[in-house]
Design a protein around this motif. Structure first.
Motif, PDB file in Angstrom:
ATOM      1  N   VAL A 152       0.858  -1.177   0.000  1.00 23.64           N
ATOM      2  CA  VAL A 152       0.000   0.000   0.000  1.00 23.64           C
ATOM      3  C   VAL A 152       0.897   1.229   0.000  1.00 23.64           C
ATOM      4  O   VAL A 152       2.116   1.134   0.187  1.00 23.64           O
ATOM      5  N   MET A 153       0.292   2.396  -0.184  1.00 26.53           N
ATOM      6  CA  MET A 153       1.029   3.645  -0.049  1.00 26.53           C
ATOM      7  C   MET A 153       0.815   4.156   1.371  1.00 26.53           C
ATOM      8  O   MET A 153      -0.316   4.244   1.854  1.00 26.53           O
ATOM      9  N   LEU A 154       1.909   4.498   2.040  1.00 28.13           N
ATOM     10  CA  LEU A 154       1.866   4.958   3.422  1.00 28.13           C
ATOM     11  C   LEU A 154       2.143   6.455   3.487  1.00 28.13           C
ATOM     12  O   LEU A 154       2.891   7.002   2.666  1.00 28.13           O
ATOM     13  N   LEU A 155       1.570   7.103   4.490  1.00 24.41           N
ATOM     14  CA  LEU A 155       1.836   8.520   4.716  1.00 24.41           C
ATOM     15  C   LEU A 155       3.212   8.643   5.358  1.00 24.41           C
ATOM     16  O   LEU A 155       3.387   8.380   6.552  1.00 24.41           O
ATOM     17  N   THR A 156       4.207   9.024   4.562  1.00 24.89           N
ATOM     18  CA  THR A 156       5.594   9.047   5.033  1.00 24.89           C
ATOM     19  C   THR A 156       6.059  10.425   5.468  1.00 24.89           C
ATOM     20  O   THR A 156       7.042  10.541   6.202  1.00 24.89           O
ATOM     21  N   HIS A 157       5.417  11.500   5.000  1.00 25.80           N
ATOM     22  CA  HIS A 157       5.781  12.852   5.415  1.00 25.80           C
ATOM     23  C   HIS A 157       4.512  13.691   5.607  1.00 25.80           C
ATOM     24  O   HIS A 157       3.597  13.632   4.798  1.00 25.80           O
ATOM     25  N   ASP A 158       4.506  14.481   6.662  1.00 23.64           N
ATOM     26  CA  ASP A 158       3.403  15.391   6.963  1.00 23.64           C
ATOM     27  C   ASP A 158       4.049  16.645   7.533  1.00 23.64           C
ATOM     28  O   ASP A 158       4.575  16.630   8.647  1.00 23.64           O
ATOM     29  N   GLU A 159       4.062  17.729   6.764  1.00 26.14           N
ATOM     30  CA  GLU A 159       4.795  18.909   7.192  1.00 26.14           C
ATOM     31  C   GLU A 159       4.101  20.200   6.781  1.00 26.14           C
ATOM     32  O   GLU A 159       3.234  20.209   5.905  1.00 26.14           O
ATOM     33  N   MET A 160       4.487  21.276   7.449  1.00 24.26           N
ATOM     34  CA  MET A 160       4.022  22.615   7.090  1.00 24.26           C
ATOM     35  C   MET A 160       5.215  23.375   6.508  1.00 24.26           C
ATOM     36  O   MET A 160       6.291  23.411   7.112  1.00 24.26           O
ATOM     37  N   LEU A 161       5.018  23.966   5.340  1.00 22.97           N
ATOM     38  CA  LEU A 161       6.106  24.659   4.658  1.00 22.97           C
ATOM     39  C   LEU A 161       5.689  26.073   4.278  1.00 22.97           C
ATOM     40  O   LEU A 161       4.527  26.332   3.964  1.00 22.97           O
ATOM     41  N   ARG A 162       6.659  26.972   4.290  1.00 26.26           N
ATOM     42  CA  ARG A 162       6.406  28.338   3.868  1.00 26.26           C
ATOM     43  C   ARG A 162       6.419  28.402   2.347  1.00 26.26           C
ATOM     44  O   ARG A 162       7.334  27.896   1.701  1.00 26.26           O
ATOM     45  N   VAL A 163       5.423  29.016   1.761  1.00 28.87           N
ATOM     46  CA  VAL A 163       5.331  29.122   0.312  1.00 28.87           C
ATOM     47  C   VAL A 163       5.245  30.573  -0.145  1.00 28.87           C
ATOM     48  O   VAL A 163       5.299  30.861  -1.334  1.00 28.87           O
ATOM     49  N   GLY A 164       5.112  31.509   0.796  1.00 30.54           N
ATOM     50  CA  GLY A 164       5.029  32.918   0.441  1.00 30.54           C
ATOM     51  C   GLY A 164       6.400  33.543   0.326  1.00 30.54           C
ATOM     52  O   GLY A 164       7.431  32.866   0.287  1.00 30.54           O
ATOM     53  N   LYS A 165       6.461  34.860   0.291  1.00 26.41           N
ATOM     54  CA  LYS A 165       7.727  35.563   0.177  1.00 26.41           C
ATOM     55  C   LYS A 165       8.567  35.352   1.425  1.00 26.41           C
ATOM     56  O   LYS A 165       8.047  35.076   2.507  1.00 26.41           O
TER      57      LYS A 165
END
Length: 247
Positions: free
Chosen positions: A207-220
């Motif tokens: 199966v496909m497992l949830l291997t990464h769960d993160e919050m990332l900055r995408v603005g300036k």
């Protein structure tokens, strides 16, 4: 040239080269090296948790009943038929006006064969080998209505049966395929940040497992004065919810 003379000449050239290198500048120190700091374990006396707090349904797969294709060719599968099979197999989620996604089921009548336009909730299908078996797999998305969520699914053929090996429902802002992974982008309540979930094929679990769960900055890029505050606000992991996990 006699060997002794040739040897003497080579030696002289090497000495000259070494002297020239020294004149041009040898190795220079880069300054003090920061001391490596090992992780500090907190509360070692704490009893470890024996079960997960949130159910992501990791390690689960589902056979889509009645879906077959000649030669197990996933491109010969009708994506609309696959979504209809899921709706039939999960009546609590799709059937009746009290079901959370009843509008999805109602709009399936607007889907013709291989249709992905108009009122049809089924999105364009994509094909890529995500399981590494040399055969293409099906990545499928469809709108969960009413609401602002999108279902992202991955299917592969196993022994003549179409098997769902990944299921994720969320408010999706983008989806990418990379290697053996599906990367889902979801909006955040925090300005200039997004959540990013990576589901990766696991050959042992099939199966496909949830291997990464993160919050990332995408603005300036933040200003130096705001950087510390923003990073501290974004450091906690997103609290899992049913909308962010698989069914």
């Amino acid at each position: 040239m006699p060997r002794p003379l040739r040897t003497a000449l080579v030696t002289a050239l090497l000495l000259a080269s070494a002297t020239a290198c020294g004149d041009a500048g040898g190795l220079e120190g880069a300054g003090a090296t920061p001391t490596a700091t090992s992780p500090a374990r907190l509360w070692p006396e704490m009893t470890p948790a024996s079960s997960p707090a949130w159910n992501y349904d990791d390690g689960e797969s589902e056979v889509m009943k009645g879906i077959t294709a000649a030669g197990d060719d996933v491109r010969k599968v009708d994506p609309v038929a696959v979504v209809k099979a899921e709706i039939a197999q999960h009546p609590d989620e799709y059937s009746g006006s009290k079901a959370p996604y009843y509008e999805t089921a109602r709009r399936m009548v607007d889907c013709g064969e291989q249709s992905a336009s108009g009122r049809c909730p089924v999105l364009k299908a994509y094909y890529r080998d995500l399981t590494g078996d040399g055969h293409e797999d099906l990545t499928l998305g469809f709108r969960l209505l009413p609401g602002n969520q999108t279902a992202v699914r991955v299917y592969t053929f196993e022994g003549g049966r179409l098997v769902q090996v990944m299921a994720n429902d969320d408010a999706v802002s983008g989806v990418e395929l990379a290697g053996r992974s599906v990367i889902i982008h979801a909006p955040s309540d925090l300005a200039d940040y997004e959540y990013r979930f990576q589901w990766t094929w696991d050959p042992d679990q099939h199966v496909m497992l949830l291997t990464h769960d993160e919050m990332l900055r995408v603005g300036k890029a933040p200003s130096p004065s705001a950087s510390a505050g923003a990073s501290s606000a974004a450091s906690p992991s997103r609290t899992p919810s049913p909308s962010a996990s698989s069914r």
